[in-house]
Design a protein around this motif. Structure first.
Motif, short mmCIF file in Angstrom:
data_model
loop_
_atom_site.label_atom_id
_atom_site.label_comp_id
_atom_site.label_asym_id
_atom_site.label_seq_id
_atom_site.Cartn_x
_atom_site.Cartn_y
_atom_site.Cartn_z
N LYS A 81 23.92 -12.54 -47.25
CA LYS A 81 24.60 -13.78 -46.86
C LYS A 81 25.28 -13.56 -45.51
CE LYS A 81 28.04 -17.08 -48.64
NZ LYS A 81 28.93 -17.38 -49.80
N VAL A 82 24.90 -14.35 -44.51
CA VAL A 82 25.42 -14.17 -43.16
C VAL A 82 25.75 -15.51 -42.51
CG1 VAL A 82 24.18 -12.00 -42.75
CG2 VAL A 82 23.10 -14.18 -42.14
N GLN A 83 26.57 -15.42 -41.49
CA GLN A 83 26.89 -16.57 -40.65
C GLN A 83 26.44 -16.26 -39.22
OE1 GLN A 83 30.79 -19.33 -39.50
NE2 GLN A 83 31.08 -17.35 -40.44
N ILE A 84 25.89 -17.24 -38.53
CA ILE A 84 25.52 -17.05 -37.13
C ILE A 84 26.76 -17.24 -36.27
CG2 ILE A 84 24.10 -17.88 -35.22
CD1 ILE A 84 22.05 -18.83 -37.24
N VAL A 85 27.17 -16.18 -35.57
CA VAL A 85 28.38 -16.27 -34.75
C VAL A 85 28.07 -16.31 -33.25
CG1 VAL A 85 29.81 -15.17 -36.50
CG2 VAL A 85 28.70 -13.75 -34.78
N GLU A 86 26.81 -16.12 -32.90
CA GLU A 86 26.42 -16.24 -31.49
C GLU A 86 24.93 -16.52 -31.41
OE1 GLU A 86 26.03 -13.40 -27.53
OE2 GLU A 86 27.71 -13.06 -28.89
N ILE A 87 24.55 -17.47 -30.55
CA ILE A 87 23.14 -17.78 -30.32
C ILE A 87 22.89 -17.72 -28.81
CG2 ILE A 87 21.29 -19.48 -30.52
CD1 ILE A 87 22.64 -20.62 -32.96
N GLY A 88 22.04 -16.79 -28.39
CA GLY A 88 21.70 -16.70 -26.97
C GLY A 88 20.64 -17.72 -26.60
N ARG A 89 20.45 -17.88 -25.30
CA ARG A 89 19.37 -18.75 -24.84
C ARG A 89 18.04 -18.00 -24.90
NH1 ARG A 89 19.47 -18.94 -20.05
NH2 ARG A 89 21.41 -17.97 -19.38
N PRO A 90 16.93 -18.69 -25.14
CA PRO A 90 15.62 -18.03 -25.04
C PRO A 90 15.44 -17.47 -23.63
CG PRO A 90 15.41 -20.15 -26.14
CD PRO A 90 16.81 -20.09 -25.60
N ARG A 91 14.94 -16.23 -23.55
CA ARG A 91 14.78 -15.56 -22.26
C ARG A 91 13.44 -14.84 -22.21
NH1 ARG A 91 19.72 -11.76 -21.23
NH2 ARG A 91 18.84 -11.79 -19.13
N GLU A 92 12.97 -14.58 -21.00
CA GLU A 92 11.76 -13.80 -20.82
C GLU A 92 12.10 -12.32 -20.79
OE1 GLU A 92 9.72 -15.06 -17.26
OE2 GLU A 92 8.23 -16.12 -18.46
N SER A 93 11.22 -11.50 -21.35
CA SER A 93 11.40 -10.05 -21.27
C SER A 93 11.24 -9.61 -19.83
CB SER A 93 10.38 -9.34 -22.16
OG SER A 93 9.06 -9.65 -21.74
N LEU A 94 11.73 -8.41 -19.52
CA LEU A 94 11.68 -7.92 -18.15
C LEU A 94 10.26 -7.83 -17.62
CD1 LEU A 94 14.41 -5.12 -18.29
CD2 LEU A 94 14.60 -7.40 -17.28
N ASP A 95 9.30 -7.53 -18.50
CA ASP A 95 7.91 -7.44 -18.06
C ASP A 95 7.19 -8.79 -18.09
OD1 ASP A 95 7.58 -7.89 -20.76
OD2 ASP A 95 6.78 -5.90 -21.20
N LYS A 96 7.94 -9.86 -18.42
CA LYS A 96 7.42 -11.23 -18.44
C LYS A 96 6.32 -11.45 -19.49
CE LYS A 96 9.92 -12.09 -14.74
NZ LYS A 96 11.15 -12.90 -14.81
N LYS A 97 6.21 -10.53 -20.46
CA LYS A 97 5.13 -10.63 -21.44
C LYS A 97 5.48 -11.45 -22.67
CE LYS A 97 2.75 -6.33 -20.19
NZ LYS A 97 2.28 -5.00 -20.68
#
Length: 225
Positions: free
Chosen positions: A20-36
């Motif tokens: 049982k968990v609560q979401i306390v932070e949601i980041g923005r979707p991002r590209e990996s450093l290698d853009k893959k």
């Protein structure tokens, strides 16, 4: 039989668990450093206020977009449990979870007859500015900060690298100042939002920064990862 456990009891070899968990932070979707690939980070917190990072990739980001909401509570099972690579810096937990198509996620609504949503989170591991110089021995350190914005500069190119950035001057409650560099899309999105609030605000603008890096850029400073 499904085992009801908290985050610290779950390891890569643990089978048939539910947490049982609560979401306390949601980041923005991002590209990996290698853009893959595209990924999105979340921070989950259990009933003991233990936290762990969860990661979703391209298909799952869209699949769970309407389901996973900030400060909502969920029962999660069959997530993949992994050891973070060294490139992750200093993680908040010794493992992290991958939420994929096989993960079972059930939202706990206030009307649920048995389970009740977790209360709002209270855990903040704030690093005060006077401690930052002593953390430079670990260049991979990531910290949380709470500070006043004194100045928000324009978006610009950084030297010969042509990487886009925005520089912000921060101050803590002891009047210690630090330069905070928002790189690339952080400068474009969060930086623009901060800049837009600076001019009309009569009161001081206070920001909470999570997973902030420590850098030697222009002396000892802070930066987004």
């Amino acid at each position: 039989m499904v085992l009801r456990v908290n985050i610290d009891q779950i390891e890569p070899v643990t089978r048939d668990w539910i947490c049982k968990v609560q979401i306390v932070e949601i980041g923005r979707p991002r590209e990996s450093l290698d853009k893959k690939c595209t990924f999105q980070n979340l921070i989950l917190e259990d009933e003991d206020e233990c936290q762990i990072k969860a990661v979703m990739y391209a298909d799952e980001i869209e699949q769970y977009a309407a389901t996973l909401k900030l400060f909502h509570t969920y029962l999660i099972s069959t997530a993949k449990v992994k050891v973070p690579p060294a490139s992750y810096g200093k993680p908040i937990h010794k493992f992290y979870w991958i939420l994929d198509k096989e993960t079972v996620i059930e939202q706990i609504k206030p009307s649920h007859e048995v389970e009740k949503p977790l209360p709002p989170p209270t855990k903040l591991n704030i690093t005060t500015f006077d401690r930052i110089p002593y953390l430079m021995v670990d260049s991979a350190a990531e910290i949380d900060i709470l500070a006043i914005v004194l100045r928000c500069g324009p978006q610009k190119n950084a030297g010969r690298s042509h990487h886009r950035c925005r520089e912000i001057t921060l101050c803590d409650n002891q009047k210690t100042q630090f330069l905070f560099t928002l790189w690339e899309d952080f400068g474009e999105i969060e930086g623009h939002e901060i800049a837009s609030k600076m001019a009309p605000e009569a009161n001081l603008l206070v920001i909470l920064g999570r997973s902030i890096g420590i850098s030697t850029y222009q002396g000892l400073s802070l930066q987004t990862r």
